[in-house]
Scaffold this active site. Structure first.
Site, PDB file in Angstrom:
ATOM      1  N   SER A 167       0.830  -1.198   0.000  1.00 24.12           N
ATOM      2  CA  SER A 167       0.000   0.000   0.000  1.00 24.12           C
ATOM      3  C   SER A 167       0.875   1.264   0.000  1.00 24.12           C
ATOM      4  O   SER A 167       1.699   1.433  -0.901  1.00 24.12           O
ATOM      5  CB  SER A 167      -0.980  -0.039   1.178  1.00 24.12           C
ATOM      6  OG  SER A 167      -2.022   0.894   1.007  1.00 24.12           O
ATOM      7  N   GLU A 265      -9.982  -3.609  -5.760  1.00 21.91           N
ATOM      8  CA  GLU A 265      -9.461  -2.515  -4.936  1.00 21.91           C
ATOM      9  C   GLU A 265      -9.380  -1.239  -5.757  1.00 21.91           C
ATOM     10  O   GLU A 265      -9.127  -1.259  -6.968  1.00 21.91           O
ATOM     11  CB  GLU A 265      -8.101  -2.865  -4.354  1.00 21.91           C
ATOM     12  CG  GLU A 265      -7.013  -3.251  -5.354  1.00 21.91           C
ATOM     13  CD  GLU A 265      -5.643  -3.361  -4.691  1.00 21.91           C
ATOM     14  OE1 GLU A 265      -5.219  -2.355  -4.092  1.00 21.91           O
ATOM     15  OE2 GLU A 265      -5.026  -4.424  -4.769  1.00 21.91           O
ATOM     16  N   HIS A 295      -7.540  -5.408  -1.578  1.00 17.50           N
ATOM     17  CA  HIS A 295      -6.323  -4.643  -1.331  1.00 17.50           C
ATOM     18  C   HIS A 295      -5.397  -5.408  -0.372  1.00 17.50           C
ATOM     19  O   HIS A 295      -5.852  -5.983   0.615  1.00 17.50           O
ATOM     20  CB  HIS A 295      -6.715  -3.285  -0.728  1.00 17.50           C
ATOM     21  CG  HIS A 295      -5.592  -2.339  -0.495  1.00 17.50           C
ATOM     22  ND1 HIS A 295      -4.785  -1.877  -1.505  1.00 17.50           N
ATOM     23  CD2 HIS A 295      -5.141  -1.737   0.651  1.00 17.50           C
ATOM     24  CE1 HIS A 295      -3.901  -1.034  -1.005  1.00 17.50           C
ATOM     25  NE2 HIS A 295      -4.086  -0.953   0.306  1.00 17.50           N
TER      26      HIS A 295
END
Length: 322
Positions: A167, A265, A295
């Site tokens: 991320s 995502e 995600h």
């Protein structure tokens, strides 16, 4: 969840059950007038990733303060190898955690990092980078370069180093490599990016396309997170500036990349566009797309096979690069 989903027949019942649990949580509503730091403190207090992926009792760790060019960075050596005779393996993995640059720390991520230390048979170094809003970008990048430069000064060859991040940590990994190359430091052997956040301008089409099916990221909260990442001078800053958004930076002379992304995502296109841009610069890129997956899905290895399979793919890829 034991009844197959005809629209997604390849998903395991375990994945769909985990997805259902996450989808049942109601997103917290915050007062728009709340002090940003107070809001972040509340978000950190409720960030339960460390409980979701607990740390093995066999895992060893130690903290070190790294120094490079009058800068310091705090990090943790993590060793969960079967043979515990030394801290430092021939290959070392630098891990940059996710959390929108504002959440996450060693306590939250060490369970996952201990697992990949064992799985990859590598020493992992967790960077405790400066988080926003207390330290806006590019403070985290400076910390990452400090750690990397300090390791080189300690006599550790860049050919022994790989970088991995999820991320925001995936975006930080790219920003760090770009900064390393800009400073003409030797590049790491390879990098692994798990659902990287690479575009703070949020221009990817998937930000809208996948809004209704993303069970981890709330698209309504992300613009506020961008504001915190940029800091008090945000109105004078461009969100697509390569200092903050590595998608718009240079990919010349990049190390090999392994990129993982799910199709459920909002950041899907952040990965796909990085892959396209890197390949246009002849970078060795492997893209693994998790169909219908969420995600940062590989982080939830404890719960479903899809995550474990992808981590095994990453292990094999890293082994091949060394």
């Amino acid at each position: 969840m034991l009844v197959p989903d005809p629209a997604r027949p390849k998903l395991t019942a375990e994945y769909r059950a985990f997805e259902g649990i996450l989808g049942s949580f109601k997103s917290t509503k915050y007062d728009p007038m709340m002090d940003p730091l107070e809001r972040v403190k509340q978000m950190r207090a409720s960030f339960s990733f460390g409980k979701t992926i607990p740390r093995s009792s066999e895992c060893r760790f130690k903290k070190e303060l790294f120094k490079y060019e009058e800068q310091t960075a705090e990090a943790y050596w993590i060793n969960n190898l079967k043979q515990e005779n030394k801290w430092e393996t021939d290959q070392i993995l630098l891990y940059f955690h996710g959390g929108g640059y504002m959440l996450g720390d060693f306590q939250a991520y060490s369970g996952f990092e201990c697992h990949i230390s064992r799985l990859f048979n590598m020493t992992v170094i967790h960077l405790e980078y400066s988080r926003v809003p207390e330290h806006p970008l590019p403070a985290a990048v400076e910390d990452a370069v400090t750690l990397y430069g300090a390791l080189l000064q300690q006599g550790i060859s860049s050919s022994r180093l790989a970088i991995m991040g999820d991320s925001a940590g995936g975006g930080l990994a790219l920003l760090t490599i770009q900064a390393i190359l800009n400073r003409q430091l030797p590049k790491p052997r390879a990098a692994v990016l798990v659902s990287p956040w690479t575009d703070l301008s949020l221009s990817g089409e998937s930000f809208k396309r996948n809004r209704a099916i993303d069970v981890l990221l709330n698209s309504e909260h992300v613009p506020w997170m961008v504001d915190q990442a940029l800091g008090p001078n945000r109105d004078q800053l461009a969100r697509d500036d390569p200092i903050f958004s590595p998608l718009f930076g240079s990919f010349n002379d990049f190390p090999p990349l392994y990129v993982v992304v799910g199709t459920a995502e909002i950041l899907e296109d952040d990965s796909r566009r990085v892959v396209d841009k890197a390949r246009s610069k002849n970078v060795d890129v492997t893209l693994e797309v998790g169909e219908h997956l969420m995600h940062v899905y590989p982080l939830f290895f404890f719960y479903f096979r899809e995550a474990r399979d992808t981590l095994e793919n990453i292990r094999q890829w890293i082994e091949g690069k060394f």
